[in-house]
Each structure stands twice: as C-alpha cells, then as structure tokens.
Design a protein around this motif. Sequence first.
Motif, mmCIF file in Angstrom:
data_model
loop_
_atom_site.group_PDB
_atom_site.id
_atom_site.type_symbol
_atom_site.label_atom_id
_atom_site.label_comp_id
_atom_site.label_asym_id
_atom_site.label_seq_id
_atom_site.Cartn_x
_atom_site.Cartn_y
_atom_site.Cartn_z
ATOM 1 N N ALA A 49 0.852 -1.190 0.000
ATOM 2 C CA ALA A 49 0.000 0.000 0.000
ATOM 3 C C ALA A 49 0.884 1.234 0.000
ATOM 4 C CB ALA A 49 -0.909 0.004 1.230
ATOM 5 N N ASP A 50 0.378 2.332 -0.557
ATOM 6 C CA ASP A 50 1.089 3.612 -0.575
ATOM 7 C C ASP A 50 2.472 3.466 -1.215
ATOM 8 O OD1 ASP A 50 -0.976 5.023 0.912
ATOM 9 O OD2 ASP A 50 -0.284 3.891 2.651
ATOM 10 N N LEU A 51 2.552 2.685 -2.292
ATOM 11 C CA LEU A 51 3.861 2.410 -2.889
ATOM 12 C C LEU A 51 4.426 3.598 -3.652
ATOM 13 C CD1 LEU A 51 3.483 -1.311 -4.014
ATOM 14 C CD2 LEU A 51 4.438 -0.382 -1.895
ATOM 15 N N ALA A 52 3.586 4.472 -4.161
ATOM 16 C CA ALA A 52 4.116 5.694 -4.786
ATOM 17 C C ALA A 52 4.790 6.569 -3.732
ATOM 18 C CB ALA A 52 2.997 6.455 -5.493
ATOM 19 N N ASP A 53 4.199 6.641 -2.535
ATOM 20 C CA ASP A 53 4.838 7.351 -1.427
ATOM 21 C C ASP A 53 6.150 6.681 -1.049
ATOM 22 O OD1 ASP A 53 2.755 9.166 -1.247
ATOM 23 O OD2 ASP A 53 1.732 8.094 0.368
ATOM 24 N N PHE A 54 6.165 5.355 -1.013
ATOM 25 C CA PHE A 54 7.368 4.594 -0.670
ATOM 26 C C PHE A 54 8.491 4.883 -1.662
ATOM 27 C CE2 PHE A 54 9.009 -0.028 0.072
ATOM 28 C CZ PHE A 54 10.013 0.437 0.896
ATOM 29 N N LEU A 55 8.162 4.850 -2.938
ATOM 30 C CA LEU A 55 9.137 5.075 -3.996
ATOM 31 C C LEU A 55 9.757 6.467 -3.875
ATOM 32 C CD1 LEU A 55 10.217 3.735 -6.651
ATOM 33 C CD2 LEU A 55 8.329 4.878 -7.826
ATOM 34 N N LEU A 56 8.932 7.463 -3.630
ATOM 35 C CA LEU A 56 9.418 8.830 -3.488
ATOM 36 C C LEU A 56 10.152 9.022 -2.167
ATOM 37 C CD1 LEU A 56 9.616 11.813 -4.211
ATOM 38 C CD2 LEU A 56 7.238 12.088 -3.465
ATOM 39 N N GLY A 57 9.577 8.532 -1.089
ATOM 40 C CA GLY A 57 10.196 8.717 0.219
ATOM 41 C C GLY A 57 11.540 8.034 0.339
ATOM 42 N N PHE A 58 11.677 6.837 -0.214
ATOM 43 C CA PHE A 58 12.959 6.143 -0.190
ATOM 44 C C PHE A 58 14.015 6.959 -0.924
ATOM 45 C CE2 PHE A 58 16.140 3.251 -1.905
ATOM 46 C CZ PHE A 58 16.429 2.415 -0.841
#
Length: 272
Positions: A49-58
Amino acid sequence: MSAPASASRHPVRAWVSGWQNAARLLPEEVPVALVYDGATQAVMMASPADLADFLLGFALTEGLIASAAELTATEIVPQPRGIEARAWLVPGAAARLAARRRAMAGPVGCGLCGIDSIAEALRALPRAVPTSGPRLGPQAPAAALTALAAAQPLHAETRATHAAGFWLPDAGLVSVREDVGRHNALDKLAGALSRGQAEISAGVLVLTSRISVDLVQKAAMIGARVLIGAAAPTALAVAEAEAAAITLVARVRGDSFDVYSHPQRINGEGQA
C-alpha cells in the motif's frame, strides 16, 4: 493485475478455554522492487500500500534526490511474485543515484541491509540549527503517540505492523503511513509529506518502533528536528541524533519519557 490487499484472512485453531475454529487478519508482506531510471535500487519486503509514497520517500531519505520535483514520473507494476515500483528522475539526479547504489534484499527488521561500504552506512548527515524546530511541552510525546495509536487501521486488524506519523503541536496528527517494516513506514510518510504543504521542521516524526540509526538518518535527510519513538534507541542512533541536532525522545510510557539528545526543544530544557 492489481496490487494485493494489505491484509487477508487466514483460518486458525484457537485455544480459548478449549479448541475452536477462528479466522485472523494477517498483514501482507510482498517483495517490492524500487526501480529508478530502469535499474533496481533495492528490493524490500513491504506492505503493498502507498507504494508511490514509498518510492518517493525512499529516494528522498536515501539521498537519491534532493526534492520531490526531481522525480518526474512513477508507475506501480504488479508482477507474478511481487511488485515493481518504477520512477524516472531528472538528469541531474542520476549522478547521486550512481553514488548511492544499493543492491539489497531487505528484511523488514533492517534498514541498512545491502549497503556495500561502512562509509555509506554511516554517511554524513545534514545538521539542523539547534535552536530551530518546534517547542514542545512535556505532554507532547504522550499526545503524539496516543494519536498515532488511534490512527492505525491495519495494525488494529492484524497487530503486526508499524506506523510512522507526522504530528504538529497546534494541529495534532496530520499524516500516517503503516507497513510491516518500520523503516518502510517512515519512507512512505516521507514521500507523502514531500507532496504536501507541511513544513517537516515545524513538527514531530513519531514512530511505533525502537529507534535505530537508519531511522535517525532518514529523519535527518528530510529535515526533521524532533523524532519520538515508543521504544528505546540504540547507542549509535543517539550519537547520530546528537550530531544532526535532532531531539530524540524515546521510551514513552504514559506521562514519562526519556530525551536522549538536544532536550532544548522540550519545554525549554537543556542548552543548544
């Protein structure tokens, strides 16, 4: 093909004054490949879940990009046994990507697995101005963690996930992300915050987990001034928080808590 749900129901044999059939919700844990400019930077076991956030946050917390504007496009692509989260960067970010290369398969308990040198594991962090950031009363750590505990639907269902939240003294909890991995949850929160109007240095990052050095590093990279955790920090996490001028608060139990570094932001105590 759509991404899997974050939790699924599983049958169990439960002992409650005798055996009975029951069903329990368990959090999903899937391999997520973080792919930048066509190359896999990391493979993390994460909640889907929230993988676009994960991609950007990482990318932000690992220093691959300096701001959300350097990530030009994203795509979440389910695969037969996992998910690829793909991003494309502006040309100037490519050099930082090459300098910070990882090839890792990260279990949920560790945020530094796969780093290929000690220098990269203990990278130099941006140092905050010790007098900057929020001024918090002694009630703030408990208030922030109480608010976070009430805003975790996946944990409420499964009792098996972590959360990271952003709390403002005058507004309360404004954003939360959950994941099976504590560092994944913080990366997702970092990505979400980078898209909004929140000034990270004005608030508090609050975590359900112990505070390890990778969490302090990620907090420093996005400009946090205060980091609050439910459990104890490691000695190295304290040293890095001190060096980065981050106020590290942990072992929050009701109205009691410990401040390990830069206590001046809590009720005016300490010196810069």
